[in-house]
Design an enzyme around this catalytic site. Structure first.
Site, PDB file in Angstrom:
ATOM      1  N   GLY A   6      47.090  35.517  18.192  1.00  0.00           N
ATOM      2  CA  GLY A   6      47.498  34.122  18.049  1.00  0.00           C
ATOM      3  C   GLY A   6      48.636  33.681  18.937  1.00  0.00           C
TER       4      GLY A   6
ATOM      5  N   LYS B  46      49.599  42.760  32.579  1.00  0.00           N
ATOM      6  CA  LYS B  46      49.626  41.861  33.728  1.00  0.00           C
ATOM      7  C   LYS B  46      49.220  40.471  33.245  1.00  0.00           C
ATOM      8  CE  LYS B  46      48.179  41.449  38.514  1.00  0.00           C
ATOM      9  NZ  LYS B  46      49.595  41.211  38.924  1.00  0.00           N
TER      10      LYS B  46
ATOM     11  N   HIS C 175      39.005  30.974  28.378  1.00  0.00           N
ATOM     12  CA  HIS C 175      38.815  31.761  27.163  1.00  0.00           C
ATOM     13  C   HIS C 175      37.324  31.738  26.842  1.00  0.00           C
ATOM     14  CE1 HIS C 175      39.624  32.373  22.604  1.00  0.00           C
ATOM     15  NE2 HIS C 175      39.164  33.447  23.194  1.00  0.00           N
TER      16      HIS C 175
ATOM     17  N   LYS D 202      41.832  25.747  18.833  1.00  0.00           N
ATOM     18  CA  LYS D 202      40.683  25.270  19.605  1.00  0.00           C
ATOM     19  C   LYS D 202      40.272  23.881  19.133  1.00  0.00           C
ATOM     20  CE  LYS D 202      38.943  29.979  19.998  1.00  0.00           C
ATOM     21  NZ  LYS D 202      38.108  30.970  19.286  1.00  0.00           N
TER      22      LYS D 202
ATOM     23  N   GLU E 147      36.681  38.445  22.169  1.00  0.00           N
ATOM     24  CA  GLU E 147      37.353  37.446  23.010  1.00  0.00           C
ATOM     25  C   GLU E 147      37.685  38.052  24.357  1.00  0.00           C
ATOM     26  OE1 GLU E 147      39.896  35.054  19.572  1.00  0.00           O
ATOM     27  OE2 GLU E 147      40.904  35.891  21.324  1.00  0.00           O
TER      28      GLU E 147
ATOM     29  N   ASN F 108      37.326  39.434  16.867  1.00  0.00           N
ATOM     30  CA  ASN F 108      37.447  38.746  15.588  1.00  0.00           C
ATOM     31  C   ASN F 108      36.345  39.275  14.677  1.00  0.00           C
ATOM     32  OD1 ASN F 108      39.575  37.136  16.579  1.00  0.00           O
ATOM     33  ND2 ASN F 108      38.072  35.854  17.605  1.00  0.00           N
TER      34      ASN F 108
ATOM     35  N   ARG G 229      34.903  38.534  11.931  1.00  0.00           N
ATOM     36  CA  ARG G 229      34.507  37.549  10.920  1.00  0.00           C
ATOM     37  C   ARG G 229      33.509  36.568  11.545  1.00  0.00           C
ATOM     38  NH1 ARG G 229      39.398  35.533  13.292  1.00  0.00           N
ATOM     39  NH2 ARG G 229      38.861  33.608  14.388  1.00  0.00           N
TER      40      ARG G 229
HETATM   41  C1  MV4 Z   1      46.874  36.683  27.810  1.00  0.00           C
HETATM   42  C2  MV4 Z   1      46.940  35.569  28.674  1.00  0.00           C
HETATM   43  C3  MV4 Z   1      47.097  35.806  30.026  1.00  0.00           C
HETATM   44  N1  MV4 Z   1      47.209  37.088  30.478  1.00  0.00           N
HETATM   45  N2  MV4 Z   1      46.979  37.931  28.320  1.00  0.00           N
HETATM   46  C4  MV4 Z   1      47.026  34.268  23.703  1.00  0.00           C
HETATM   47  C5  MV4 Z   1      46.674  34.690  22.326  1.00  0.00           C
HETATM   48  C6  MV4 Z   1      46.269  36.110  22.398  1.00  0.00           C
HETATM   49  N3  MV4 Z   1      45.104  36.326  21.619  1.00  0.00           N
HETATM   50  C7  MV4 Z   1      46.067  36.394  23.840  1.00  0.00           C
HETATM   51  N4  MV4 Z   1      46.560  35.281  24.577  1.00  0.00           N
HETATM   52  C8  MV4 Z   1      46.662  35.312  25.936  1.00  0.00           C
HETATM   53  N5  MV4 Z   1      46.724  36.543  26.503  1.00  0.00           N
HETATM   54  C9  MV4 Z   1      47.151  38.107  29.620  1.00  0.00           C
HETATM   55  N6  MV4 Z   1      47.288  39.351  30.083  1.00  0.00           N
HETATM   56  C10 MV4 Z   1      46.834  34.283  28.120  1.00  0.00           C
HETATM   57  C11 MV4 Z   1      46.710  34.160  26.737  1.00  0.00           C
HETATM   58  C12 MV4 Z   1      46.622  32.808  26.233  1.00  0.00           C
HETATM   59  C13 MV4 Z   1      45.461  32.328  25.635  1.00  0.00           C
HETATM   60  C14 MV4 Z   1      44.330  33.114  25.456  1.00  0.00           C
HETATM   61  C15 MV4 Z   1      43.196  32.634  24.849  1.00  0.00           C
HETATM   62  C16 MV4 Z   1      43.170  31.301  24.414  1.00  0.00           C
HETATM   63  C17 MV4 Z   1      44.253  30.507  24.580  1.00  0.00           C
HETATM   64  C18 MV4 Z   1      45.414  30.996  25.172  1.00  0.00           C
HETATM   65  C19 MV4 Z   1      46.520  30.156  25.335  1.00  0.00           C
HETATM   66  C20 MV4 Z   1      47.651  30.647  25.914  1.00  0.00           C
HETATM   67  C21 MV4 Z   1      47.708  31.966  26.357  1.00  0.00           C
END
Ligand code: MV4
Length: 498
Positions: free
Chosen positions: A163, A200, A207, A235, A273, A288, A290
């Site tokens: 989250g 990184k 997404h 979302k 995801e 996830n 669920r």
């Molecule tokens: C990341 C990323 C960029 N690079 N990891 C946000 C929640 C968590 N589940 C993982 N997330 C992210 N991980 C790396 N290495 C960007 C996000 C991220 C994000 C991911 C999915 C959906 C929305 C997001 C919003 C902001 C950041």
């Protein structure tokens, strides 16, 4: 399996009850004292009241839910999403009571719940994960060495996380120490565990998530959902397929998702995801364990009822998904209709639903959780319903969604409907060119904007409407022209005649 307790409320409880009925199963609703007359209660065959409105006093009480299942003669429990859906201890408590948990084995929930453990297991299973640490950071020196090897910018993440809580972007070496400290303190507050690790930073990713379905013989994927249209990890719009995914990429990501599910002994419906980078490289983020809010878009392009398949698989049967169905057909899109005001930081709105007019017609589905007369409170999440459309192509799905949004009328609470209308008309969105920062850049879509000319036209229209409304409040005398009836007015007259 004959009777299923649905351990949830709102639209997903209704969705599960409908699936139970189509499977020839009885459904038992649970409710808090605020939900005695809620739609999910009225749709069920039996109901058990489990406590007061705050979730901690009702929908999150494991022992009460298990007791409700036993007392009502249920033989299975469906958790829906949210609440207890991803709590391994709930799945275990259900199974200890000799009830069937409609979800994956507790061990699979637990393995995917710990993010660093999930990363290790995915790496070992050959699933691509973001380059980074497999263990929590214990000292700054090691973190600096790793960050240099990965190359800046890097991301500090909470090990217990998910989250986005406890996440910090680090763009230069000097920021690393402070970022580790604030991330750890945020993680301690949010999860009771200060462990953090490094990855990184993937820049400008989409997404994209893959739906998997597993029974005792077979694990399949049902393609991807594009979920980049989000704000602060919430979302707002999802679609299937993704404008960025080719059949070839779908098979690569799908195979990775199947490997992920098999690595933890997965059963039932689950979602992997991924981050999808602009260069088409993809990285597993989390699974996830669920059914998800956005499952309908997959249902519409694959012709599979995911909730019915969950019930069948839980009952020990095989999924009814022949191999020849495993390709998407057409395009589906979902708008989450919430009682929030996008123009005001998505402030939740409460009140009574005075009127609800649900869209219909070809290719339109409404998965709702509220009806006219229901009270929207701050106790539960603000999802009022999901508007889902299907059309042969993406452009047709966008047009159909715009048409359906035009029919949808919700009076009594502020909703995000206007935002969805603006989005469906937006050229950049229509081009399918989005990433997870789309709405951070396009805050113009969050509030209605008017030109000077439009504002003047609206002011005149409002004055005329007010004049008309005042005329209506006077008794009519012979010779008065019959005023143009608005839809609300004719509805109110009909109500008066009934
Ligand atoms: C990341 C990323 C960029 N690079 N990891 C946000 C929640 C968590 N589940 C993982 N997330 C992210 N991980 C790396 N290495 C960007 C996000 C991220 C994000 C991911 C999915 C959906 C929305 C997001 C919003 C902001 C950041």
């Amino acid at each position: 399996m004959n009777r299923v307790l649905v351990a949830n409320r709102g639209e997903i409880a209704l969705r599960v009850i409908r699936a139970c009925h189509e499977e020839g199963l009885e459904a038992v609703a649970v409710c808090s004292t605020a939900d005695r007359a809620a739609p999910h209660v009225r749709a069920a065959d039996h109901v058990v009241e489990i406590g007061s409105p705050p979730p901690a006093e009702s929908y999150l009480r494991i022992e009460r839910l298990v007791a409700a299942a036993l007392d009502s003669g249920s033989d299975a429990v469906h958790p829906g999403y949210g609440f207890l859906a991803e709590r391994a201890d709930f799945a275990e408590a259900v199974e200890r009571a000799d009830l069937v948990f409609v979800g994956p084995p507790a061990a699979a929930i637990r393995a995917m719940g710990d993010k660093t453990e999930a990363r290790r297991r995915m790496r070992d299973a050959g699933v691509p994960v973001v380059p980074g640490a497999q263990e929590p950071i214990t000292e700054l020196g090691a973190a600096q060495t790793l960050a240099t090897a990965l190359g800046y910018p890097v991301l500090v993440k909470a090990a217990a996380g998910g989250g986005g809580k406890g996440m910090r972007v680090v763009r230069a070496p000097a920021e690393l120490g402070p970022a580790l400290e604030t991330a750890a303190s945020e993680a301690r507050k949010a999860f009771g565990d200060p462990s953090v690790y490094l990855e990184k930073l993937i820049q400008r990713p989409r997404h994209v998530e893959i739906q998997v379905l597993a029974d005792r013989d077979r694990t399949v994927h049902l393609g991807e959902r594009e979920c980049s249209i989000q704000r602060r990890h919430q979302k707002l719009v999802e679609e299937a397929p993704s404008p960025a995914v080719t059949p070839e990429l779908r098979e690569w990501m799908g195979s990775a998702a199947i490997a992920a599910a098999q690595a933890v002994g997965y059963l039932g419906a689950g979602t992997c995801e991924f981050l999808l980078a602009p260069d088409r490289s993809f990285y597993f983020l989390e699974m996830n364990t669920r059914i998800q809010v956005e499952h309908p878009v997959t249902e519409l392009v694959y012709g599979v009822d995911l909730v019915r398949e969950q019930l069948r698989i839980a009952a020990g049967e095989r999924m009814r998904v022949p191999d020849r169905w495993l390709e998407p057909r057409g395009w589906s899109m979902e708008c989450r209709i919430t009682s929030e005001d996008p123009a005001n930081g998505f402030l939740p709105s409460t009140g009574r639903i005075e009127h609800l007019l649900v869209p219909g017609g070809p290719g339109v589905r409404w998965d709702g959780g509220v009806e006219t007369g229901d009270e929207v409170t701050l106790f539960y999440d603000s999802l009022l319903g999901k508007l889902i459309v299907w059309a042969p192509h993406r452009a047709g799905a966008l047009d159909r969604m715009a048409r359906a949004l035009g029919e949808l009328a919700i009076e009594g609470v502020t909703t995000n409907q206007g935002f969805h209308r603006r989005l469906m008309a937006d050229a950049e969105f229509r081009a399918g060119d989005m990433d997870i920062q789309f709405l951070d850049r396009r805050t113009d879509l969050l509030a209605p904007s008017l030109s000077e000319e439009q504002a003047v036209a609206l002011a005149i229209a409002a004055a005329l409407a007010e004049d008309e409304a005042r005329a209506l409040r006077r008794p009519m005398v012979s010779g008065d022209r019959v005023p143009t009836a608005s839809h609300w007015l004719s509805q109110a007259r009909l109500d008066g005649l009934r």
